[in-house]
Motif scaffolding. Structure first.
Motif, PDB file in Angstrom:
ATOM      1  N   TYR A   1      42.566  50.102  29.087  1.00  0.00           N
ATOM      2  CA  TYR A   1      42.342  50.347  30.518  1.00  0.00           C
ATOM      3  C   TYR A   1      43.694  50.458  31.222  1.00  0.00           C
ATOM      4  N   GLY A   2      43.939  51.610  31.830  1.00  0.00           N
ATOM      5  CA  GLY A   2      45.224  51.916  32.435  1.00  0.00           C
ATOM      6  C   GLY A   2      45.368  51.294  33.811  1.00  0.00           C
ATOM      7  N   PRO A   3      46.460  51.642  34.520  1.00  0.00           N
ATOM      8  CA  PRO A   3      46.753  51.015  35.816  1.00  0.00           C
ATOM      9  C   PRO A   3      45.598  51.071  36.821  1.00  0.00           C
ATOM     10  N   LEU A   4      44.841  52.136  36.852  1.00  0.00           N
ATOM     11  CA  LEU A   4      43.721  52.187  37.799  1.00  0.00           C
ATOM     12  C   LEU A   4      42.463  51.548  37.211  1.00  0.00           C
TER      13      LEU A   4
ATOM     14  N   ASN B   1      37.714  44.454  39.518  1.00  0.00           N
ATOM     15  CA  ASN B   1      36.897  44.366  40.729  1.00  0.00           C
ATOM     16  C   ASN B   1      35.406  44.253  40.401  1.00  0.00           C
ATOM     17  N   VAL B   2      34.975  44.951  39.348  1.00  0.00           N
ATOM     18  CA  VAL B   2      33.568  44.841  38.928  1.00  0.00           C
ATOM     19  C   VAL B   2      33.283  43.397  38.498  1.00  0.00           C
ATOM     20  N   LYS B   3      34.195  42.855  37.679  1.00  0.00           N
ATOM     21  CA  LYS B   3      33.989  41.486  37.187  1.00  0.00           C
ATOM     22  C   LYS B   3      34.056  40.479  38.331  1.00  0.00           C
ATOM     23  N   ASN B   4      34.981  40.696  39.274  1.00  0.00           N
ATOM     24  CA  ASN B   4      35.086  39.781  40.425  1.00  0.00           C
ATOM     25  C   ASN B   4      33.843  39.836  41.309  1.00  0.00           C
ATOM     26  N   ALA B   5      33.299  41.039  41.492  1.00  0.00           N
ATOM     27  CA  ALA B   5      32.093  41.179  42.325  1.00  0.00           C
ATOM     28  C   ALA B   5      30.930  40.433  41.661  1.00  0.00           C
ATOM     29  N   TRP B   6      30.860  40.524  40.337  1.00  0.00           N
ATOM     30  CA  TRP B   6      29.807  39.807  39.591  1.00  0.00           C
ATOM     31  C   TRP B   6      30.008  38.307  39.735  1.00  0.00           C
ATOM     32  N   TRP B   7      31.255  37.859  39.547  1.00  0.00           N
ATOM     33  CA  TRP B   7      31.562  36.420  39.609  1.00  0.00           C
ATOM     34  C   TRP B   7      31.268  35.869  41.006  1.00  0.00           C
ATOM     35  N   GLU B   8      31.598  36.669  42.015  1.00  0.00           N
ATOM     36  CA  GLU B   8      31.342  36.207  43.384  1.00  0.00           C
ATOM     37  C   GLU B   8      29.841  36.015  43.609  1.00  0.00           C
ATOM     38  N   ALA B   9      29.041  37.024  43.168  1.00  0.00           N
ATOM     39  CA  ALA B   9      27.591  36.946  43.387  1.00  0.00           C
ATOM     40  C   ALA B   9      26.955  35.860  42.527  1.00  0.00           C
ATOM     41  N   MET B  10      27.453  35.696  41.285  1.00  0.00           N
ATOM     42  CA  MET B  10      26.762  34.825  40.330  1.00  0.00           C
ATOM     43  C   MET B  10      27.281  33.390  40.339  1.00  0.00           C
TER      44      MET B  10
ATOM     45  N   VAL C   1      42.225  49.112  35.085  1.00  0.00           N
ATOM     46  CA  VAL C   1      42.277  47.652  35.042  1.00  0.00           C
ATOM     47  C   VAL C   1      41.894  47.074  36.405  1.00  0.00           C
ATOM     48  N   ASN C   2      42.285  47.748  37.475  1.00  0.00           N
ATOM     49  CA  ASN C   2      41.890  47.278  38.818  1.00  0.00           C
ATOM     50  C   ASN C   2      40.383  47.417  39.026  1.00  0.00           C
ATOM     51  N   LEU C   3      39.857  48.592  38.661  1.00  0.00           N
ATOM     52  CA  LEU C   3      38.422  48.835  38.854  1.00  0.00           C
ATOM     53  C   LEU C   3      37.587  47.838  38.037  1.00  0.00           C
ATOM     54  N   LEU C   4      37.954  47.677  36.773  1.00  0.00           N
ATOM     55  CA  LEU C   4      37.214  46.760  35.900  1.00  0.00           C
ATOM     56  C   LEU C   4      37.294  45.334  36.439  1.00  0.00           C
TER      57      LEU C   4
ATOM     58  N   ARG D   1      33.456  58.200  45.504  1.00  0.00           N
ATOM     59  CA  ARG D   1      32.984  57.401  46.644  1.00  0.00           C
ATOM     60  C   ARG D   1      32.640  55.980  46.182  1.00  0.00           C
ATOM     61  N   LEU D   2      33.630  55.320  45.609  1.00  0.00           N
ATOM     62  CA  LEU D   2      33.422  53.945  45.141  1.00  0.00           C
ATOM     63  C   LEU D   2      33.274  53.006  46.325  1.00  0.00           C
ATOM     64  N   HIS D   3      32.481  51.966  46.148  1.00  0.00           N
ATOM     65  CA  HIS D   3      32.425  50.917  47.161  1.00  0.00           C
ATOM     66  C   HIS D   3      33.854  50.376  47.348  1.00  0.00           C
ATOM     67  N   PRO D   4      34.293  50.152  48.606  1.00  0.00           N
ATOM     68  CA  PRO D   4      35.675  49.694  48.828  1.00  0.00           C
ATOM     69  C   PRO D   4      36.049  48.443  48.030  1.00  0.00           C
ATOM     70  N   ARG D   5      35.080  47.580  47.739  1.00  0.00           N
ATOM     71  CA  ARG D   5      35.371  46.387  46.948  1.00  0.00           C
ATOM     72  C   ARG D   5      35.728  46.731  45.508  1.00  0.00           C
ATOM     73  N   LEU D   6      35.221  47.858  45.033  1.00  0.00           N
ATOM     74  CA  LEU D   6      35.450  48.228  43.634  1.00  0.00           C
ATOM     75  C   LEU D   6      36.647  49.142  43.453  1.00  0.00           C
ATOM     76  N   ALA D   7      37.006  49.876  44.498  1.00  0.00           N
ATOM     77  CA  ALA D   7      38.063  50.886  44.386  1.00  0.00           C
ATOM     78  C   ALA D   7      39.347  50.264  43.830  1.00  0.00           C
ATOM     79  N   PRO D   8      40.047  50.982  42.925  1.00  0.00           N
ATOM     80  CA  PRO D   8      41.284  50.440  42.347  1.00  0.00           C
ATOM     81  C   PRO D   8      42.305  50.055  43.421  1.00  0.00           C
ATOM     82  N   TYR D   9      42.448  50.911  44.419  1.00  0.00           N
ATOM     83  CA  TYR D   9      43.261  50.583  45.587  1.00  0.00           C
ATOM     84  C   TYR D   9      42.366  50.638  46.812  1.00  0.00           C
ATOM     85  N   GLN D  10      42.495  49.654  47.700  1.00  0.00           N
ATOM     86  CA  GLN D  10      41.756  49.744  48.961  1.00  0.00           C
ATOM     87  C   GLN D  10      42.523  50.602  49.967  1.00  0.00           C
TER      88      GLN D  10
END
Ligand code: ATP
Length: 445
Positions: free
Chosen positions: A46-49, A56-65, A51-54, A342-351
Motif C-alpha cells: 500500500y503506497g503513500p495514498l 482511515n477505513v480501519k479507524n472508522a471501523w474502530w471508532e464505530a466498534m 496507506v492513508n485510505l486503508l 467522491r470518497l467520504h471526507p473521513r476516508l479520503a487519503p488527504y482531507q
C-alpha cells in the motif's frame, strides 16, 4: 431491516475495475508486491495514498466498534500461533477449499468458484476434488521438526477466544460485551483474484460479541443492522449494498446462522463482511482442549454459562477497494472531463490540499503557515507543481475533499479560497477561521 434484494438492477461500468486498478498504481494507492523482481502473486503493497485510505477505513471501523461503545474492548493478538489453537478451533481439519485440476491445461481451481468449466481453457474435465487446507504453515525456532510447527493465523477471531478469560478478568465486562481486533490474516488461496479482493495476505476487522445464549438471535439481527448502516454512513450507495443470508449447506462448521453484507462489484455481488452466530462452539472447543474454564460466572445470581458469540467479520483491504469503486466517477468541469473519487471526507487519503497559486517567493511563507496550522487537525498535501487547474484535477482524482488556495489577495486580506471537490464551488475564508470552517464541513459530511 435492510432489503435483501436491494439494488439488483444497479448499472455497472464495464471498465470500472481497470480504471480503479490503473488509478491505484498511477497515483500510489496500491503496488504489486516485489514488483522490481517481477512481482509476487497475490500480495500487494500500500503506497503513500493507499496507506492513508486503508488506515482511515480501519479507524472508522474502530471508532464505530470500540471508541463509541462501552460494551466493546480492543485486542491485538499474535499472528503466529501453535497448532493447538487451530486443532481446537477446527481449522486444521475443516479450513479447506475443494481443489480440482483441469485435465486439459492442468490449471488448479477452487471447485466451488468455477461452475464446472475451466476459466482458462473451457474444458469440463477435472480431477476428483481434494480438500486443500488454506493455512500457511511454518516453523518457529531453529529446528524444522514437527515440534516447531506454527501457523500464520487465517482469521483474527481465535485471538479473541483464547484471550476470553484474560479480557473478562481484566476488564470486568459482563455479557453482552465484545472484543474487537484489526490485523493481518493469511490464507493460501487457491485462486487469488480481482486485485486486492482475494489475496493471500490481507487485513481483517473482526469483533466477537459474547452474549447470553437465549439472546443470540436478537444480537445477530442487531449486528446485521449496525454493520449494514456503517457502510451506508461512509458513502456506499444503497443500490450497491445488500444482505444475503446463507443457506444451511453453506454454513461454516461453527455457525448456525450467517449473513453476508454484499457489495455490487464490477463482476457482480460479492462479500464484504460475514456476520455469524458462532454459538458456543469456539469457547467450548478451547475449553475442552486447554482445560481452562472459558465461561461467564454471574456472582449475584450464581449462574454460570458459556456465552454464544455473534461475529461481524469484515475485510479491511477488500472494503477499501469497495469504497474506491463506489467513489469513482467521471464528470465534466469547465468543458473538460475529470476523474473524481467522491470518497467520504473521513476516508479520503488527504482531507485538505494547500496550493499556493504561484511559485513566487512571496506566497510560499504564507502558504506554509496555512499548511502548518492545518496539519494538527487534518491529513494535508502540499503541491506547488503545474497550473492550479491541473493541481485541482490531481486532487479530485485521489479524493481530496477540499483544496485551499493561497493567492496574491491573501497577502492583503488574510483570506484563502476553499474549493469543494464535489461541487467545485469556491468560497473565500479568513485564515484564522479556516480550521473551524473545515471542521464544520467534516462534521456535516
Ligand atoms: P470467501 O468466501 O470470499 O473466501 P470467507 O467467507 O471465507 O470469504 P470470512 O472467513 O468470513 O471470509 O472472512 C471475513 C472477511 O475477511 C471476508 O468477508 C472478507 O472481507 C475478508 N477476507 C477473507 N478472505 C480474504 C482474502 N483472501 N483476501 C481479502 N479479504 C479476505
Amino acid at each position: 431491516m435492510p432489503d435483501q434484494e436491494a439494488g439488483d438492477n444497479a448499472p455497472v461500468d464495464p471498465d470500472l475495475m481497470d480504471k480503479v486498478v490503473g488509478l491505484c498504481k498511477r497515483r500510489g494507492f496500491v503496488f504489486q508486491s516485489a514488483e522490481i523482481y517481477g512481482g509476487f502473486r497475490s500480495t500487494y503493497d500500500y503506497g503513500p495514498l493507499g496507506v492513508n485510505l486503508l488506515r482511515n477505513v480501519k479507524n472508522a471501523w474502530w471508532e464505530a466498534m470500540v471508541q463509541r461503545r462501552d460494551d466493546v474492548v480492543g485486542l491485538d493478538a499474535a499472528i503466529l500461533s501453535p497448532p493447538a489453537v487451530w486443532e481446537a478451533s477446527g481449522h486444521l481439519s475443516n479450513f479447506t477449499d475443494p481443489l480440482v485440476d483441469c485435465r486439459q491445461c492442468h490449471q488448479r481451481w477452487r471447485q466451488d468458484k468455477i461452475d464446472g468449466v475451466c476459466p482458462n481453457c473451457g474444458s469440463t474435465e477435472f480431477t476428483e476434488a481434494r480438500a486443500f487446507n488454506l493455512m500457511f504453515k511454518t516453523h518457529a525456532g531453529p529446528l524444522e521438526d514437527e515440534g516447531a510447527v506454527a501457523y500464520l493465523r487465517p482469521e483474527t477471531a481465535q485471538g479473541m477466544f483464547i484471550n476470553f478469560a484474560n479480557v473478562l478478568q481484566t476488564t470486568r465486562k459482563k455479557p453482552p460485551f465484545g472484543i474487537a481486533q484489526v490485523g493481518k490474516s493469511f490464507r493460501n488461496e487457491i485462486t487469488p483474484q480481482n486485485f486486492v479482493f482475494r489475496t493471500r495476505e490481507f487485513e481483517q476487522m473482526e469483533m466477537e460479541y459474547f452474549v447470553p445464549p437465549e439472546q443470540a438471535d436478537h444480537w445477530f439481527e442487531y449486528w446485521l443492522g449496525e454493520r449494514f448502516a456503517w457502510y451506508l454512513s461512509l458513502g456506499i450507495p444503497e443500490s450497491h449494498l445488500r444482505l444475503r443470508h446463507h443457506q444451511a449447506d453453506e454454513l461454516s462448521h461453527y455457525s448456525v446462522a450467517t449473513a453476508d453484507v454484499e457489495f455490487l462489484f464490477p463482476w457482480g455481488w460479492d462479500e464484504l463482511e460475514g456476520i455469524a452466530n458462532r454459538t458456543d462452539f469456539d469457547l467450548k472447543a478451547h475449553s475442552a482442549a486447554s482445560g481452562e474454564r472459558l465461561e461467564y460466572y454471574d456472582q449475584p445470581s450464581g449462574e454460570r454459562y458459556v456465552p454464544y458469540v455473534i461475529e461481524p467479520a469484515a475485510g479491511a483491504t477488500r472494503t477499501m477497494m469497495a469504497f474506491m469503486l463506489a467513489a469513482y466517477g467521471e464528470d465534466e468541469v469547465g468543458g473538460e472531463t475529470r476523474t473524481v473519487l467522491r470518497l467520504h471526507p473521513r476516508l479520503a487519503p488527504y482531507q485538505v490540499a494547500v496550493l499556493p497559486l504561484s511559485k513566487k517567493e512571496t506566497l510560499e511563507p504564507v502558504a506554509r503557515q496555512v499548511l502548518t496550522s492545518l496539519q494538527p487537525h487534518f491529513m494535508c498535501d502540499y503541491d506547488v507543481t503545474q497550473s492550479i487547474g491541473k493541481r485541482y484535477r490531481r486532487q479530485d482524482e485521489v479524493g481530496t475533499p477540499w483544496c485551499v488556495t493561497v493567492d496574491f489577495d491573501t497577502l492583503d486580506d488574510g483570506a484563502v479560497t476553499v474549493r469543494d471537490r464535489d461541487s467545485t464551488e469556491q468560497v473565500r475564508v479568513p485564515i484564522n477561521g479556516l480550521v473551524d470552517e473545515l471542521r464544520r464541513r467534516m462534521d456535516r459530511a
